[in-house]
Motif scaffolding. Structure first.
Motif, PDB file in Angstrom:
ATOM      1  N   GLY A  96       0.888  -1.233   0.037  1.00 20.81           N
ATOM      2  CA  GLY A  96       0.059   0.020  -0.090  1.00 20.81           C
ATOM      3  C   GLY A  96       0.948   1.217   0.030  1.00 20.81           C
ATOM      4  O   GLY A  96       2.212   1.067  -0.182  1.00 20.81           O
ATOM      5  N   THR A  97       0.071   2.356   0.169  1.00 15.98           N
ATOM      6  CA  THR A  97       1.037   3.449   0.070  1.00 15.98           C
ATOM      7  C   THR A  97       1.006   4.099   1.693  1.00 15.98           C
ATOM      8  O   THR A  97      -0.254   4.196   2.283  1.00 15.98           O
ATOM      9  N   LEU A  98       2.174   4.339   2.225  1.00 20.27           N
ATOM     10  CA  LEU A  98       2.402   4.762   3.568  1.00 20.27           C
ATOM     11  C   LEU A  98       3.130   6.042   3.650  1.00 20.27           C
ATOM     12  O   LEU A  98       3.945   6.110   2.856  1.00 20.27           O
ATOM     13  N   THR A  99       2.878   6.884   4.458  1.00 20.22           N
ATOM     14  CA  THR A  99       3.726   8.150   4.556  1.00 20.22           C
ATOM     15  C   THR A  99       4.270   8.174   6.033  1.00 20.22           C
ATOM     16  O   THR A  99       3.267   8.077   6.954  1.00 20.22           O
ATOM     17  N   ILE A 100       5.471   8.099   5.927  1.00 26.40           N
ATOM     18  CA  ILE A 100       6.024   7.962   7.383  1.00 26.40           C
ATOM     19  C   ILE A 100       7.205   9.271   7.466  1.00 26.40           C
ATOM     20  O   ILE A 100       7.650   9.605   6.666  1.00 26.40           O
ATOM     21  N   ASP A 101       7.596   9.203   8.788  1.00 24.17           N
ATOM     22  CA  ASP A 101       8.592  10.265   9.111  1.00 24.17           C
ATOM     23  C   ASP A 101      10.000   9.594   9.321  1.00 24.17           C
ATOM     24  O   ASP A 101      10.075   8.846   9.748  1.00 24.17           O
ATOM     25  N   ILE A 102      10.659   9.874   8.082  1.00 27.40           N
ATOM     26  CA  ILE A 102      11.690   9.187   7.889  1.00 27.40           C
ATOM     27  C   ILE A 102      12.973   9.102   8.827  1.00 27.40           C
ATOM     28  O   ILE A 102      13.555   8.099   9.347  1.00 27.40           O
ATOM     29  N   ILE A 111      20.361   2.475   2.897  1.00 24.40           N
ATOM     30  CA  ILE A 111      21.222   2.122   2.010  1.00 24.40           C
ATOM     31  C   ILE A 111      20.561   1.820   0.694  1.00 24.40           C
ATOM     32  O   ILE A 111      19.795   0.685   0.781  1.00 24.40           O
ATOM     33  N   LEU A 112      21.192   2.237  -0.352  1.00 19.91           N
ATOM     34  CA  LEU A 112      20.604   1.788  -1.628  1.00 19.91           C
ATOM     35  C   LEU A 112      21.196   0.173  -1.851  1.00 19.91           C
ATOM     36  O   LEU A 112      22.162   0.119  -1.904  1.00 19.91           O
ATOM     37  N   MET A 113      20.233  -0.634  -2.408  1.00 16.81           N
ATOM     38  CA  MET A 113      20.495  -1.909  -2.710  1.00 16.81           C
ATOM     39  C   MET A 113      20.443  -2.158  -4.154  1.00 16.81           C
ATOM     40  O   MET A 113      21.215  -2.802  -4.890  1.00 16.81           O
ATOM     41  N   ALA A 114      19.410  -1.714  -4.837  1.00 18.29           N
ATOM     42  CA  ALA A 114      19.209  -1.818  -6.163  1.00 18.29           C
ATOM     43  C   ALA A 114      18.095  -0.890  -6.844  1.00 18.29           C
ATOM     44  O   ALA A 114      17.336  -0.381  -5.913  1.00 18.29           O
ATOM     45  N   SER A 115      18.015  -0.774  -7.964  1.00 17.75           N
ATOM     46  CA  SER A 115      16.825   0.174  -8.520  1.00 17.75           C
ATOM     47  C   SER A 115      16.640  -0.228  -9.967  1.00 17.75           C
ATOM     48  O   SER A 115      17.558  -0.673 -10.601  1.00 17.75           O
ATOM     49  N   GLY A 116      15.625   0.086 -10.582  1.00 17.17           N
ATOM     50  CA  GLY A 116      15.357  -0.346 -11.922  1.00 17.17           C
ATOM     51  C   GLY A 116      13.891  -0.065 -12.240  1.00 17.17           C
ATOM     52  O   GLY A 116      13.171   0.634 -11.277  1.00 17.17           O
ATOM     53  N   VAL A 167      12.889   1.139  -6.086  1.00 14.82           N
ATOM     54  CA  VAL A 167      13.938   1.371  -5.681  1.00 14.82           C
ATOM     55  C   VAL A 167      14.044   0.172  -4.250  1.00 14.82           C
ATOM     56  O   VAL A 167      13.044   0.436  -3.441  1.00 14.82           O
ATOM     57  N   GLN A 168      14.955  -0.691  -4.365  1.00 11.86           N
ATOM     58  CA  GLN A 168      15.138  -1.612  -2.990  1.00 11.86           C
ATOM     59  C   GLN A 168      16.219  -0.914  -2.162  1.00 11.86           C
ATOM     60  O   GLN A 168      17.327  -0.626  -2.596  1.00 11.86           O
ATOM     61  N   ALA A 169      15.809  -0.669  -0.937  1.00 14.99           N
ATOM     62  CA  ALA A 169      16.699  -0.136   0.023  1.00 14.99           C
ATOM     63  C   ALA A 169      16.682  -0.892   1.499  1.00 14.99           C
ATOM     64  O   ALA A 169      15.664  -1.360   1.913  1.00 14.99           O
ATOM     65  N   ALA A 170      17.901  -1.222   2.070  1.00 23.58           N
ATOM     66  CA  ALA A 170      18.126  -1.602   3.349  1.00 23.58           C
ATOM     67  C   ALA A 170      18.016  -0.651   4.267  1.00 23.58           C
ATOM     68  O   ALA A 170      18.472   0.403   4.419  1.00 23.58           O
ATOM     69  N   VAL A 171      17.157  -0.859   5.142  1.00 17.70           N
ATOM     70  CA  VAL A 171      16.670   0.205   6.293  1.00 17.70           C
ATOM     71  C   VAL A 171      17.119  -0.524   7.586  1.00 17.70           C
ATOM     72  O   VAL A 171      16.804  -1.727   7.782  1.00 17.70           O
ATOM     73  N   GLY A 230      25.039   0.179  -2.162  1.00 21.49           N
ATOM     74  CA  GLY A 230      25.660   0.608  -0.999  1.00 21.49           C
ATOM     75  C   GLY A 230      25.836   1.798  -0.355  1.00 21.49           C
ATOM     76  O   GLY A 230      26.131   2.114   0.855  1.00 21.49           O
ATOM     77  N   SER A 231      25.395   2.846  -1.057  1.00 19.97           N
ATOM     78  CA  SER A 231      25.595   4.084  -0.751  1.00 19.97           C
ATOM     79  C   SER A 231      24.446   4.706   0.077  1.00 19.97           C
ATOM     80  O   SER A 231      23.221   4.115   0.092  1.00 19.97           O
ATOM     81  N   SER A 232      24.639   5.384   1.112  1.00 21.88           N
ATOM     82  CA  SER A 232      23.671   5.962   1.922  1.00 21.88           C
ATOM     83  C   SER A 232      22.641   7.050   1.374  1.00 21.88           C
ATOM     84  O   SER A 232      23.267   7.611   0.471  1.00 21.88           O
ATOM     85  N   ILE A 233      21.303   6.842   1.487  1.00 21.31           N
ATOM     86  CA  ILE A 233      20.407   7.584   0.772  1.00 21.31           C
ATOM     87  C   ILE A 233      19.460   8.245   1.667  1.00 21.31           C
ATOM     88  O   ILE A 233      19.476   7.780   2.603  1.00 21.31           O
ATOM     89  N   ALA A 234      18.790   9.367   1.016  1.00 22.03           N
ATOM     90  CA  ALA A 234      17.872   9.876   1.729  1.00 22.03           C
ATOM     91  C   ALA A 234      16.432  10.113   1.132  1.00 22.03           C
ATOM     92  O   ALA A 234      16.811  10.393  -0.500  1.00 22.03           O
ATOM     93  N   PHE A 235      15.361   9.928   1.494  1.00 25.28           N
ATOM     94  CA  PHE A 235      13.924  10.226   0.742  1.00 25.28           C
ATOM     95  C   PHE A 235      13.492  11.563   1.110  1.00 25.28           C
ATOM     96  O   PHE A 235      13.485  11.804   2.269  1.00 25.28           O
ATOM     97  N   ASP A 236      13.187  12.452   0.122  1.00 29.56           N
ATOM     98  CA  ASP A 236      12.515  13.630   0.291  1.00 29.56           C
ATOM     99  C   ASP A 236      11.076  13.693   0.725  1.00 29.56           C
ATOM    100  O   ASP A 236      10.667  14.593   1.484  1.00 29.56           O
ATOM    101  N   ARG A 237      10.337  12.586   0.351  1.00 30.61           N
ATOM    102  CA  ARG A 237       9.096  12.715   1.056  1.00 30.61           C
ATOM    103  C   ARG A 237       8.746  11.232   1.339  1.00 30.61           C
ATOM    104  O   ARG A 237       8.989  10.302   0.587  1.00 30.61           O
TER     105      ARG A 237
END
Length: 88
Positions: free
Chosen positions: A3-9, A17-22, A44-48, A81-88
């Motif tokens: 589903g669609t969730l809005t969370i306080d990152i 951490i970025l794992m993969a994207s496509g 985007v697959q991210a390890a959190v 493997g880079s650290s990433i941030a989501f803006d929303r």
């Protein structure tokens, strides 16, 4: 359940951490999905790592996040493997 969730990152994740994207594909197709605004969808697959509760150890997992963007993968230039941030 998906589903669609809005969370306080920043209050939820200690690290992302970025794992993969496509490209995100249309269900049962090899064609890339497009949003109602006409933007391409990217998966985007991210390890959190979640912030730990007092007395508990941190828990990590891989999450899938759908982002919209240009015709090229918005995470394509970011090394895995880079650290990433989501803006929303």
């Amino acid at each position: 359940m998906p589903g669609t969730l809005t969370i306080d990152i920043s209050a939820t994740f200690q690290a992302v951490i970025l794992m993969a994207s496509g490209p995100k594909l249309k269900f049962g197709s090899t064609e890339q999905d497009i949003s109602t605004r006409g933007e391409r969808k990217w998966d985007v697959q991210a390890a959190v790592t979640f912030h730990a509760e007092p007395g508990m150890k941190p828990v990590s997992e891989v999450i899938a996040v759908t982002v919209t963007g240009p015709a090229t993968d918005p995470c394509g230039s970011i090394p895995t493997g880079s650290s990433i941030a989501f803006d929303r």
